[in-house]
Write a protein that holds these residues in place. Structure first.
Motif, short mmCIF file in Angstrom:
data_model
loop_
_atom_site.label_atom_id
_atom_site.label_comp_id
_atom_site.label_asym_id
_atom_site.label_seq_id
_atom_site.Cartn_x
_atom_site.Cartn_y
_atom_site.Cartn_z
N ARG A 63 2.36 1.82 -3.29
CA ARG A 63 1.40 2.39 -4.23
C ARG A 63 1.28 3.89 -4.00
NH1 ARG A 63 -3.62 -0.17 -3.20
NH2 ARG A 63 -2.48 -2.11 -3.33
N GLY A 64 1.37 4.31 -2.74
CA GLY A 64 1.34 5.74 -2.43
C GLY A 64 2.52 6.46 -3.07
N ALA B 97 -2.84 12.36 -6.12
CA ALA B 97 -2.49 11.51 -4.97
C ALA B 97 -3.06 12.12 -3.69
CB ALA B 97 -0.98 11.34 -4.86
N ASP C 284 -5.17 15.96 1.81
CA ASP C 284 -5.30 14.52 2.07
C ASP C 284 -6.18 14.26 3.29
OD1 ASP C 284 -2.69 15.68 3.10
OD2 ASP C 284 -2.74 13.85 4.28
N GLU D 232 -5.82 -1.07 -9.36
CA GLU D 232 -4.95 -0.30 -8.46
C GLU D 232 -5.42 1.15 -8.33
OE1 GLU D 232 -0.46 -1.93 -8.57
OE2 GLU D 232 -1.20 -1.19 -10.48
N VAL E 264 -3.41 10.65 0.15
CA VAL E 264 -1.99 10.36 0.37
C VAL E 264 -1.31 11.61 0.93
CG1 VAL E 264 0.18 9.65 -0.71
CG2 VAL E 264 -1.99 8.77 -1.58
N VAL F 283 5.17 10.48 2.17
CA VAL F 283 5.75 9.73 1.05
C VAL F 283 7.18 10.19 0.79
CG1 VAL F 283 5.63 9.50 -1.46
CG2 VAL F 283 3.61 9.05 -0.08
N ARG G 26 4.13 5.51 -5.78
CA ARG G 26 3.90 5.56 -7.22
C ARG G 26 2.86 6.62 -7.56
NH1 ARG G 26 2.04 -0.10 -7.81
NH2 ARG G 26 1.52 0.43 -9.95
N ALA G 27 1.86 6.76 -6.71
CA ALA G 27 0.82 7.75 -6.97
C ALA G 27 1.42 9.16 -6.95
CB ALA G 27 -0.31 7.63 -5.95
N TYR H 212 -7.17 4.50 -0.28
CA TYR H 212 -5.83 4.51 0.32
C TYR H 212 -5.84 4.72 1.83
CZ TYR H 212 -0.86 5.64 0.85
OH TYR H 212 0.44 5.65 1.22
N SER H 213 -6.68 5.64 2.30
CA SER H 213 -6.61 5.95 3.73
C SER H 213 -7.68 5.19 4.52
CB SER H 213 -6.74 7.45 3.95
OG SER H 213 -7.80 7.96 3.17
N GLY I 98 6.72 5.80 -11.46
CA GLY I 98 5.32 5.44 -11.41
C GLY I 98 4.94 4.42 -12.45
N ARG J 171 0.83 -1.19 0.00
CA ARG J 171 0.00 0.00 0.00
C ARG J 171 0.87 1.25 0.00
NH1 ARG J 171 -1.18 2.79 4.35
NH2 ARG J 171 -2.81 4.35 4.21
N LEU J 172 1.90 1.28 0.85
CA LEU J 172 2.78 2.45 0.89
C LEU J 172 3.51 2.63 -0.44
CD1 LEU J 172 4.32 2.16 4.47
CD2 LEU J 172 2.77 3.93 3.62
N PHE K 81 -4.08 7.49 -12.75
CA PHE K 81 -2.66 7.13 -12.66
C PHE K 81 -2.33 6.20 -13.83
CE2 PHE K 81 -3.86 7.85 -8.16
CZ PHE K 81 -3.09 8.99 -7.95
N GLY L 128 0.24 4.52 -14.92
CA GLY L 128 1.01 3.29 -14.78
C GLY L 128 0.36 2.27 -13.86
N MET L 129 -0.79 2.60 -13.31
CA MET L 129 -1.46 1.65 -12.43
C MET L 129 -2.63 1.02 -13.17
SD MET L 129 -1.66 3.42 -8.73
CE MET L 129 -0.35 4.47 -8.12
N MET M 296 -6.47 2.97 -4.94
CA MET M 296 -5.91 4.24 -4.48
C MET M 296 -6.99 5.10 -3.82
SD MET M 296 -2.73 4.65 -4.64
CE MET M 296 -2.79 6.32 -4.03
#
Lengths: 323, 236
Positions: A196-197, A208, B72, B96, A213, A218, A199-200, B103-104, A319, A193-194, B89, B91-92, B100
């Motif tokens: 991915r953060g 992000a 955030d 994914e 995020v 990060v 990369r975001a 995420y939190s 990314g 998960r981190l 995103f 590349g995801m 995202m």
């Protein structure tokens, strides 16, 4: 030109090249991670590496081992390796985090232009290596601004011999650990998960933030990861060369940075490819033209390669780096 | 009132982008913010989500002053946004990208439930699950951006030009889904150049001109307002 020498020493030059390249690659990861997220070259990263070598050396001295000691027994070797690794990783990580907090974060808060970051990076680098150079005497790690000797933790001996190809224990340790660290890092970035953060933020920092995020966290994380990799590189350097200097980071840092660009800055796997390639090419050059041509040739190859592939060999951003 | 904006001003360098705008969004509403290019619509959205610091004024969300809260953290409080230009995103994978959005969040069961809900709203995304976000078509990316914002489980969903660059049929489809999302209980604040669609779907609307709100009313009122018709609906 000594073609015979190159042919004769080809196996040795290859393994030595891979060994040096592995160290470049580990240091290169730090440049690439920070660049991927901040679009900033952390020129103080060379000192993150240097401090790691000094911390491991200091720890060994405290444990009673200096350049005159000899190490016997696998138990002691392992103990020294682990203690050195712990010290180097902790010291390098703390240095990386300190640089981010002192040299970069305040500028980010004020929306400083990129050139300001470049100057604080170079400034932080000078302050760190000059400080080590000035105080090395007082700290007892070596004379003021002189090379620091240290215990040779692992006597180099041939472990595997295939035909004329000898691989030593240290070479195997260095190459395998570097690859292992890179695989672990790659998994972390792509699967957790981190990761991915990270990369975001690398791909789109604003979006992000809209995902919840915390960018500062990060950024801290990439400095920590870079510090861990540089600390590991520092230990491997010590094991290979049993020597350090207050300015040892300069050339290593420059080469690691070049390796990162060669492989495609922002790309983790590119750092490995670039590091290994630079190490091997340099060593072939020293076999062919003599040792004094090593750095010259390495950088000529870098320039020529970048002319044809300006984004580096694997040229993608952090990314986008996905299998 | 879920969202209340009081007298918001915002600067880009020395240029004033918002001249003290005030608006509000009630719980359960769809509110449309319409205006021409450069009127300050996207700027208003970025101020609400926290991507742009404001010069003065207040943003009150769910009873709390969030004017100085980081972007955030506003997401965690319940402001979800599908940004202008979609912000997929590249590349995801689709999966994914959607993750995202969560995420939190830590509630695994709730995340799985919301993922199923998003795939239900956008069956296309389920088909493209393993595909990289950057390889999707514009319409699919828009669906992904809206779905991803839904994965934050927002109380207030901010949509910035969801119809931009889409074919007429897709525009219709996106707006139908927005109505469905609203009917399922999410409040929506929508920025649009496609005033016709936006106003006919919205409970209320505001008209923004060069950084000031010049008109407000129910969706139907604005839709039939002669000045709005002339300026934004392309009829005299």
């Amino acid at each position: 030109m000594d073609f015979d020498g190159l042919v004769r020493d080809f196996p040795d030059l290859t393994t030595t090249g891979l060994e040096q390249g592995a160290i470049y690659a580990l240091v290169a990861l730090g440049y690439t991670l920070v660049y991927g997220v901040l679009r900033l070259i952390n020129f103080a990263h060379s000192e993150v590496f240097m401090i790691g070598t000094v911390a491991a050396l200091g720890t060994w001295q405290v444990m009673g081992y200096n350049q005159n000691s000899s190490v016997n027994g696998i138990g002691i070797i392992l103990l020294l390796l682990l203690a050195g690794l712990a010290a180097a990783v902790v010291a390098s990580t703390l240095t990386a985090v300190a640089v981010e907090r002192v040299a970069y974060r305040p500028l980010r808060r004020r929306n400083a232009p990129p050139l300001a970051f470049l100057i604080t990076a170079i400034g932080a680098s000078f302050v760190l290596f000059e400080a080590v150079g000035l105080f090395s005497d007082d700290l007892g790690i070596g004379g003021q601004r002189t090379p620091f000797g240290m215990v040779d933790v692992m006597q180099s001996e041939t472990l595997v011999s295939i035909g004329g190809w000898d691989i030593t224990n240290t070479q195997l340790l260095v190459i395998l650990s570097a690859i292992g660290m890179l695989v672990a890092l790659d998994l972390f970035i792509n699967r957790s998960r981190l990761g991915r953060g990270i990369r975001a933020v690398a791909q789109d920092p604003d979006t992000a933030a809209l995902m919840g995020v915390n960018k500062d966290r990060v950024i801290l994380l990439v400095f920590v990861l870079g510090g861990i990799m540089a600390g590991a590189a520092a230990l491997l350097w010590n094991v290979t060369y049993a020597f350090s200097r207050f300015d040892v980071g300069f050339l290593i840092g420059l080469k690691a940075f070049s390796a990162a660009v060669l492989g495609g800055i922002g790309n983790l796997r590119g750092a490995l490819v670039g590091g290994l390639l630079l190490g091997v090419v340099e060593n072939y050059a020293s076999g062919l033209f003599g040792g004094e041509w090593k750095d010259f040739t390495g950088f000529v190859v870098l320039i020529v390669l970048l002319m044809f592939r300006p984004t580096g060999l694997l040229g993608e951003s952090l990314g986008r780096a996905r299998a | 009132m879920l969202l209340e904006i009081e007298n918001l001003t915002l600067l880009y360098g020395r240029i004033q982008a918002l001249h003290g705008i005030s608006l509000h969004v009630n719980e359960g509403e769809v509110v449309a913010l319409i205006g021409a290019n450069g009127a300050g619509k996207t700027t208003t959205m970025r101020a609400i989500s926290g991507l742009r610091p404001v010069a003065s004024g207040k943003i009150i969300f769910d009873g709390h002053d969030v004017t100085k809260v980081r972007a955030d953290l506003r997401v965690i409080r319940g402001i979800g946004q599908a940004p202008e230009g979609r912000g997929v995103f590249p590349g995801m994978t689709v999966q994914e990208n959607l993750e995202m959005g969560a995420y939190s969040r830590r509630d695994r069961a709730g995340i799985a439930q919301d993922l199923a809900m998003v795939f239900d709203l956008f069956p296309r995304l389920r088909e493209r699950q393993r595909q990289a976000g950057g390889t999707l078509s514009g319409g699919e990316q828009q669906m992904l951006a809206v779905g991803r914002a839904m994965m934050t489980r927002p109380k207030l969903l901010l949509l910035d030009e969801p119809s931009m660059g889409l074919a007429p049929m897709l525009i219709q489809q996106i707006f139908e889904i927005i109505t469905r999302i609203n009917e399922q209980g999410t409040t929506v604040l929508l920025v649009e150049q496609n005033a016709q669609q936006a106003l006919s779907r919205a409970h209320r609307g505001y008209v923004l001109e060069t950084g000031s709100i010049v008109k407000e009313g129910s969706g139907q009122e604005l839709l039939h307002d002669p000045a709005v018709k002339e300026a934004y609906l392309g009829v005299a």
